[in-house]
Design an enzyme around this catalytic site. Sequence first.
Site, PDB file in Angstrom:
ATOM      1  CD  GLU C 127      -3.031  -1.218   3.032  1.00 34.22           C
ATOM      2  OE1 GLU C 127      -2.646  -0.676   3.100  1.00 34.22           O
ATOM      3  OE2 GLU C 127      -3.843  -2.324   2.711  1.00 34.22           O
ATOM      4  CD1 TRP C 156       4.774   0.296  -4.634  1.00 34.06           C
ATOM      5  CD2 TRP C 156       5.061   1.637  -6.360  1.00 34.06           C
ATOM      6  NE1 TRP C 156       5.370   1.491  -3.844  1.00 34.06           N
ATOM      7  CE2 TRP C 156       5.303   2.320  -5.513  1.00 34.06           C
ATOM      8  CE3 TRP C 156       5.222   1.721  -7.928  1.00 34.06           C
ATOM      9  CZ2 TRP C 156       5.460   3.758  -5.096  1.00 34.06           C
ATOM     10  CZ3 TRP C 156       5.338   3.513  -8.550  1.00 34.06           C
ATOM     11  CH2 TRP C 156       6.241   4.000  -7.300  1.00 34.06           C
ATOM     12  CB  ILE C 157      -0.685  -3.529  -8.038  1.00 35.70           C
ATOM     13  CG1 ILE C 157      -1.538  -3.569  -6.627  1.00 35.70           C
ATOM     14  CG2 ILE C 157      -1.219  -4.864  -8.523  1.00 35.70           C
ATOM     15  CD1 ILE C 157      -0.999  -3.881  -4.996  1.00 35.70           C
ATOM     16  NE  ARG C 268      36.232   0.894 -27.687  1.00 30.56           N
ATOM     17  CZ  ARG C 268      36.204   1.824 -28.109  1.00 30.56           C
ATOM     18  NH1 ARG C 268      35.644   2.374 -29.627  1.00 30.56           N
ATOM     19  NH2 ARG C 268      36.358   2.981 -28.118  1.00 30.56           N
ATOM     20  CD  GLN C 338      33.090   1.991 -16.063  1.00 28.07           C
ATOM     21  OE1 GLN C 338      31.896   2.464 -15.468  1.00 28.07           O
ATOM     22  NE2 GLN C 338      34.251   2.620 -15.881  1.00 28.07           N
ATOM     23  N   GLY C 341      31.841   1.279 -22.043  1.00 27.30           N
ATOM     24  CA  GLY C 341      32.069   2.505 -22.380  1.00 27.30           C
ATOM     25  C   GLY C 341      31.023   3.284 -22.564  1.00 27.30           C
ATOM     26  CD  GLU C 365       7.854 -11.221  -5.269  1.00 31.35           C
ATOM     27  OE1 GLU C 365       6.810 -11.467  -5.252  1.00 31.35           O
ATOM     28  OE2 GLU C 365       8.058 -12.143  -4.374  1.00 31.35           O
ATOM     29  CB  THR C 367      14.500  -3.896  -0.014  1.00 36.12           C
ATOM     30  OG1 THR C 367      14.213  -3.901   1.929  1.00 36.12           O
ATOM     31  CG2 THR C 367      12.865  -2.876   0.011  1.00 36.12           C
TER      32      THR C 367
END
Lengths: 321, 258, 382
Positions: C127, C156-157, C268, C338, C341, C365, C367
Amino acid sequence: MGNVFLIAEQKDGNIKRVSLEILSELNRQGVTTTAVVPGFGDLAKVTESLVKHGAAKVVVLEHEVLNEYTTEAYAKALHTYLVGQNPSVIITGATSHGKDFLPRVAAKFGAGIAADCVSFQFSGERVSVRKPIYAGKCSKIVDFTTGPAVFSVRPNVLATQEANKSGTVEKVAANPGTVRAKVMSTVASQVKKVELTEADIIISGGRSLKSADNFKILNDCAATVGAAVGASRAAVDAGYAPHDMQVGQTGKTVSPKLYIACGISGAIQHLAGMRTSKVIVAINKDPEAPIFQKTDYGIVGDLFEVVPLLTEELKKLKSQS
Amino acid sequence: MTIIVLIKQVPDTETKVRITGDKKGIETNDIKWVINPYDEFAIEEGLKTKERLKEGTVTVVTVGPDRTVEALRTAVAMGADNAIHVKAEGTLDTYLVSKALAEVCKKENGQIIFTGKQAIDDDQAATFAYVAELLDYPSATVIVKCDISADKTKATLEQEADSGAKNIIETSLPAVIGVNKGINTPRYASLPGIMKAKKKEIKTYTLNDLGLGAETARAIDTDYQLPPERAAGKKLSGDIPTQVKELVRLLREEAKVI
Amino acid sequence: MLNFSLSDEQTALRDMVRKFVQQEIIPNAAKYDETGEFPREIINKAWEAGLMNINIPEKFGGMGLGVLSDVIINEEMGAGCLGITTSIAVNTLGLYPIILGGTDAQIEEFAVPFLSSPKLCSFCLTEPGAGSDAGSLSTMATEEGDHFILNGSKMWITNAGHADLFTVFCTTNKELKTKGIICLAVPANLPGISFGKHENKLGQRCSDTRAINFDNVKVPKKNLIGKIGEGFKIAMRTLDRTRTPIAAGAVGAARAAMTYSKNYAKERKQFGQPIANFQAIQFMLADMAVKIESARLLCYNSGWLIDNGQIEQGGYFSALAKRHAADMAMEVATDAVQIYGGYGYTKEYPVEKIMRDVKLVQIYEGTSQIQRIVIARHLLKD
């Protein structure tokens, strides 16, 4: 070498080039060959061509039913004739017809078969063939054990060569048997855009095309060989081509037999999309362009001059086969 | 009405091909085995044919060692009713495989037999016709549409011919049909299907059972080779028209790509 | 006897989902992320392939599959797109309360219809004022004759805007705290239900996330799942079974990020060589591998424990799995960007999306902080 037979293919009285390619190679290897031609009507041009390219004997299997190609009639007519000739080797071109009837002929003989070979080598009585497998990732040699060696040869691989020999031509009445599967009609092709990721040949343009209209030059070239047209990211970003034509890291990854990059510098992002192409050609004004590091063949030149000439040459080539 | 689908288990198309030390084959340790992609279209066509006719059963058959049973289970998971494994090891060429498949088709009295136009490992594109000849059935390949008549005595097929044309073929049944990509979109093996397939009984024959115990392959493989490394590129020379002519010649005669 | 291999069916399942993801999810993921459009078509295809509602018991005609199968499916789908995965997988979450706490008649009435069409079911616990503190619900269910009158808001449902059914956790008496909570099966077509807007999120953008408002919604008493006061326990039992598959989704997403960055590093070139030759990059990739493999093992362990009836131990392992998988996926995705790049920072390349998507796994689900509390509590009891 035993009795070697080449099943020659003709359409409307014109010989299919691949038959001459195979015959030329047989001649180069000194193999006495009988060319067998199923058909009907005036096949003089065909038999002449076969003799000119080294057939010791040409046998026309003649029957009205053989005027149009059908799998069963060709297979039956060929087997009925060949079974009385004690064949040790039976060869044909790996065309759509060749690949269609040859397995049936092989089955009638209970023979081993190797399809779509790129080379063959006679050595005394035996012949062995090399064929690509795993979509060309490697190749293998195939040897035959019992029964006639039956194989088909890929078109456009062997070179034609006229021989300075004479040969006999005879006609034999063919037995085509019954036909249960028949082509009733043919619907001509609608112009279908070749899907980039599935094309065998791709011609791509870069920012040097300078406009969307100029891509027509590539379209014309592509049309001669049924190729698809791609674009580099720079060309797409500049609005010269839609995103679904983009080849590269963030576009489509392609792996055609032939990739022709026109006016594309060869940044790694583009290369990532076409790196695994079998053959890479680049056309670029700048001799230092990175793409030339990755090509099999390169032309340093202005694509606006080169590509139309390429289109002409490809048209000429197409009309030859 | 018995619909038979002949399938082959092949290495996944992404497989990195490595040649064995004796050059008689490729390394199979890390291979992901899958159903030959063209045979997936054949399975789907078999299932669709059964759905369209509202009758019949679909039986999948394969020839090969024990690992090929997995291919049969996947086909069952897609919806095939029955699966037959012809257990065989060693060199299995078109001749031997076709003989085995034909025997099974005779036993099962296949009325319409689907298979992929070619297998992506050996690219022979010959099995459909070899089997058809052994059964004395008509055959057609590169088929992208197959309609069975209401009385099930014939089929009208669309065949992809050269340069994009399509041939409309009529054939009597029974027949062997080699299907091409584009004939349908193969369904996924559903999750319930996968669970059920695990429990499905698979009929097994040996070559002996089919009266082929004494048979061996008639085309033997040797000397596997990788293609030559891409040589450093040539920049052509001469005036532009000459270079273009030379390029076309090289592409045809040396590279053999046109 | 310890056995680390998947069974034949599990392998077949994994391969099938991987193929589905390759053909249906991966080609469309970027598009759905960009537009935030609901991936309805893909959900329908997943349903047709039998990938949804796998927890409906066999005796009702369902697959009756457990957590381990759910883990396998979720890892593969997570490697394709977490937003689409959430949209597909959340039915399992929504239906678990009914399957775990409902009578056979209720399972028949509310869950079985999901087997005959691609309906959607949303799990409604959170809620606006009750996130981690899930026990302090405000949504009230007041008894009135044969009905509960439902009033309140949920936040957030997932799939709220498209669901056919809601499993709603609400309270009959706030003073009783968790002991006052009940679970109601609420069909979406009951009058009085309204929705907030589809939230414009950082990641998992195509996943439909909304507030739901209940205004005097009359819910028949027969829709009460379990007894009064049992609701919170039903919610916890549900989450014990869905926490691990969620973690597996993160494992899949991390795996995809690692594969992309590994391939990019090989291509790369800087300073005359592929960047994959540099230790800085190699160490990043190596650490990615350690994190992904260990997270997967925790997921498998948890799934196995729950499927084999060891719910408490399995629940503990699900907290380990969720805490590790979510946090490591965020690290892996960040490192992937990272490695790419500058290019990785753009939407042209797939890794920035993975980074945005996995951030949510650290939040929903339970934190990562709540997971640590659960783990510590388990360690420190007795």
